[in-house]
Design an enzyme around this catalytic site. Structure first.
Site, PDB file in Angstrom:
ATOM      1  N   ARG A   1     -10.671  10.126  -5.033  1.00 26.65           N
ATOM      2  CA  ARG A   1     -10.294   9.091  -3.895  1.00 26.65           C
ATOM      3  C   ARG A   1     -10.270   7.694  -4.627  1.00 26.65           C
ATOM      4  O   ARG A   1      -9.563   6.805  -4.038  1.00 26.65           O
ATOM      5  CB  ARG A   1     -11.426   9.020  -2.939  1.00 26.65           C
ATOM      6  CG  ARG A   1     -11.269   8.429  -1.670  1.00 26.65           C
ATOM      7  CD  ARG A   1     -11.843   8.733  -0.626  1.00 26.65           C
ATOM      8  NE  ARG A   1     -11.313   7.627   0.572  1.00 26.65           N
ATOM      9  CZ  ARG A   1     -11.674   7.618   1.851  1.00 26.65           C
ATOM     10  NH1 ARG A   1     -12.369   8.696   2.371  1.00 26.65           N
ATOM     11  NH2 ARG A   1     -11.340   6.875   2.614  1.00 26.65           N
TER      12      ARG A   1
ATOM     13  N   ASN B   1      -7.479   3.243  -5.099  1.00 26.37           N
ATOM     14  CA  ASN B   1      -7.962   1.659  -5.586  1.00 26.37           C
ATOM     15  C   ASN B   1      -7.052   1.301  -6.365  1.00 26.37           C
ATOM     16  O   ASN B   1      -7.379   0.167  -7.083  1.00 26.37           O
ATOM     17  CB  ASN B   1      -9.331   1.548  -5.717  1.00 26.37           C
ATOM     18  CG  ASN B   1     -10.326   1.820  -4.993  1.00 26.37           C
ATOM     19  OD1 ASN B   1     -10.203   1.516  -3.731  1.00 26.37           O
ATOM     20  ND2 ASN B   1     -11.502   2.540  -5.118  1.00 26.37           N
TER      21      ASN B   1
ATOM     22  N   GLU C   1     -15.400   9.849  -2.275  1.00 25.05           N
ATOM     23  CA  GLU C   1     -15.116   9.047  -3.486  1.00 25.05           C
ATOM     24  C   GLU C   1     -16.003   9.455  -4.528  1.00 25.05           C
ATOM     25  O   GLU C   1     -16.561   8.552  -5.052  1.00 25.05           O
ATOM     26  CB  GLU C   1     -15.149   7.577  -3.202  1.00 25.05           C
ATOM     27  CG  GLU C   1     -14.160   6.904  -4.223  1.00 25.05           C
ATOM     28  CD  GLU C   1     -14.048   5.363  -3.738  1.00 25.05           C
ATOM     29  OE1 GLU C   1     -13.400   5.288  -2.564  1.00 25.05           O
ATOM     30  OE2 GLU C   1     -13.755   4.420  -4.597  1.00 25.05           O
TER      31      GLU C   1
ATOM     32  N   HIS D   1      -6.355  -2.459  -7.013  1.00 26.69           N
ATOM     33  CA  HIS D   1      -7.282  -3.090  -6.049  1.00 26.69           C
ATOM     34  C   HIS D   1      -8.301  -4.013  -6.969  1.00 26.69           C
ATOM     35  O   HIS D   1      -8.939  -4.922  -6.538  1.00 26.69           O
ATOM     36  CB  HIS D   1      -8.227  -2.332  -5.208  1.00 26.69           C
ATOM     37  CG  HIS D   1      -7.372  -1.832  -3.847  1.00 26.69           C
ATOM     38  ND1 HIS D   1      -6.021  -1.119  -4.119  1.00 26.69           N
ATOM     39  CD2 HIS D   1      -7.484  -1.924  -2.835  1.00 26.69           C
ATOM     40  CE1 HIS D   1      -5.641  -0.838  -2.732  1.00 26.69           C
ATOM     41  NE2 HIS D   1      -6.518  -1.362  -2.066  1.00 26.69           N
TER      42      HIS D   1
ATOM     43  N   LYS E   1      -2.547  10.640   1.439  1.00 26.32           N
ATOM     44  CA  LYS E   1      -4.136  10.185   1.801  1.00 26.32           C
ATOM     45  C   LYS E   1      -4.816  11.303   2.213  1.00 26.32           C
ATOM     46  O   LYS E   1      -6.140  11.670   1.747  1.00 26.32           O
ATOM     47  CB  LYS E   1      -3.995   9.028   2.551  1.00 26.32           C
ATOM     48  CG  LYS E   1      -5.534   8.606   2.702  1.00 26.32           C
ATOM     49  CD  LYS E   1      -5.858   7.174   2.960  1.00 26.32           C
ATOM     50  CE  LYS E   1      -7.438   6.825   2.797  1.00 26.32           C
ATOM     51  NZ  LYS E   1      -7.746   5.422   3.055  1.00 26.32           N
TER      52      LYS E   1
ATOM     53  N   GLU F   1       0.762  -1.433   0.157  1.00 22.54           N
ATOM     54  CA  GLU F   1      -0.006   0.019  -0.168  1.00 22.54           C
ATOM     55  C   GLU F   1       0.899   1.321   0.003  1.00 22.54           C
ATOM     56  O   GLU F   1       0.477   2.367  -0.496  1.00 22.54           O
ATOM     57  CB  GLU F   1      -0.802   0.084   1.174  1.00 22.54           C
ATOM     58  CG  GLU F   1      -1.927  -1.287   1.288  1.00 22.54           C
ATOM     59  CD  GLU F   1      -3.198  -0.691   0.440  1.00 22.54           C
ATOM     60  OE1 GLU F   1      -3.363   0.219  -0.122  1.00 22.54           O
ATOM     61  OE2 GLU F   1      -4.021  -1.589   0.501  1.00 22.54           O
TER      62      GLU F   1
HETATM   63  N1  GLY Z   1      -8.670   2.400   1.273  1.00 18.39           N
HETATM   64  C1  GLY Z   1      -9.098   3.083   0.186  1.00 18.39           C
HETATM   65  C2  GLY Z   1      -9.680   4.564   0.766  1.00 18.39           C
HETATM   66  O1  GLY Z   1      -9.896   4.866   1.820  1.00 18.39           O
HETATM   67  O2  GLY Z   1     -10.394   5.011  -0.170  1.00 18.39           O
END
Ligand code: GLY
Length: 371
Positions: A245, A249, A241, A252, A231, A189
């Site tokens: 955001r 991913n 999101e 993912h 982040k 990550e």
């Molecule tokens: N883990 C992805 C997010 O927090 O958007």
């Protein structure tokens, strides 16, 4: 050795909070948490493995500031992110007479953070909670940004809520207690942040990653701080999101399919799936002519230098064939109007969201990857 504590603000209006990153934060937890309390008591929820290492020091740190605590210790593992353990947690918190103004502490990795955050989101229509993430994955990703939830038999994270924590304490010292495999999975990550939006951070990781994995705490702190700051920026711009955001991913869509294909077992940890998925996303981007072939080569070289799984062949046991994997990818949460969404890249640190991936390109990528 670096002794400072870094503070990363997450600016979300009246839901703003700080992420503190540094050594010894569990020992300082009483001092850090006391200013948030309306009355001196907290309820801690954790799991057995973490409790054995970190619960007594946390409770002692709280007690040193005159803050009594009660603790619920759940079983370890992904299976805990379930309706039964969620019910148990909410009932326990209600039995502890946790009130609206009180504070719940989530001590653990992503499973505990997601479950406890969701319990805090819904009980009494929302109580505040503090995240004390004890895995690298939780420190750089799941403890920040307010995504909470549980799994159901239909899939992962399908029931949940956005509920921002009131404080995050990322104690770098606890990473020393992680098994090497878990550390490297969390590192998947970390690499993701460089790949999705910051080529210079990826270059920094290329230089410092091996020493960081060997245990250099100052480098670990800088990597966690940088990832959390990235982040925080993304979450500030797109909390729920609607757009940017989704870049978090990266890797993912492939990773979740591989986790499903391996039965969410220890054949493949989440962060390992993300790392393999990031490389597949770069392979696909190069195949589609979006980025140079050099980009996936550098990703692969870095994962190799770190001793990480990077190819489908690194996953023990059999995998479904190409069509089976595509079917699993199509079940992803990110499917919109029946179309799969991918995070692809125009280069290192230049990712974007697209639904525009010809099935033939995906099929030939997977055919080659499975060979
Ligand atoms: N883990 C992805 C997010 O927090 O958007």
């Amino acid at each position: 050795m670096r002794e400072t504590i870094d503070t990363v603000p997450v600016n979300l209006g009246d839901r703003s909070y700080e992420v503190r990153v540094g050594q010894g934060l569990i020992a300082r937890a009483g001092v850090e948490i006391a200013p948030l309390l309306r009355r001196k008591r907290v309820a801690i929820v954790t799991e057995e493995t973490v409790a054995a290492l970190h619960l007594a020091p946390l409770r002692a740190a709280l007690q040193a500031e005159g803050i009594p605590s009660e603790a619920l210790v759940l079983p370890p593992g992904e299976g805990t992110k379930s309706w039964p353990q969620f019910e148990r947690t909410v009932e326990w918190l209600l039995d502890q007479k946790v009130e609206r103004g009180d504070l719940v502490v989530a001590l653990g990795g992503g499973v505990i953070g997601d479950l406890v955050g969701f319990a805090a989101a819904v009980m009494r229509r929302g109580v505040r909670f503090v995240q004390i993430p004890t895995s690298l994955l939780a420190q750089v990703d799941s403890s920040v940004g307010g995504k909470t939830g549980i799994n159901t038999r239909q899939g992962k994270n399908l029931v949940g809520a956005f509920h921002q924590p009131s404080l995050v304490l990322a104690d770098i010292g606890v990473l020393d207690t992680l098994p090497g495999r878990d550390f490297l999975a969390g590192y998947g990550e970390v690499v993701k942040y460089g790949l999705l939006g910051d080529a210079r951070f990826f270059e920094w990781l290329e230089v410092n990653g091996p020493a960081l994995a060997r245990g250099d705490r100052a480098l670990r702190q800088e990597a966690v701080r940088h990832a959390v700051a990235m982040k925080a920026g993304i979450v500030e711009r797109d909390e729920t999101e609607q757009g940017e955001r989704a870049l978090l991913n990266l890797g993912h869509t492939f990773g979740h399919a591989l986790e499903a294909a391996t039965g969410y077992s220890d054949r493949l940890l989440h962060g390992e799936g993300v790392a393999i998925g990031c490389l597949l996303a770069f392979d696909l981007s190069a195949r589609l002519g979006l980025c140079s072939q050099e980009a996936p080569e550098r990703v692969a070289a870095h994962l190799a230098a770190m001793g990480m799984k990077r190819r489908l062949g690194d996953i023990p046991g059999d995998l479904p064939g190409r069509d089976g994997l595509i079917a699993l990818m199509a079940q992803d949460k990110k499917v919109q109007d029946g179309r799969m969404r991918f995070i692809l890249a125009r280069g290192l640190g230049e990712s974007f969201v697209t639904s525009d991936v010809p099935r033939a390109a995906l099929a030939s990528l997977l055919d080659e990857a499975l060979r």
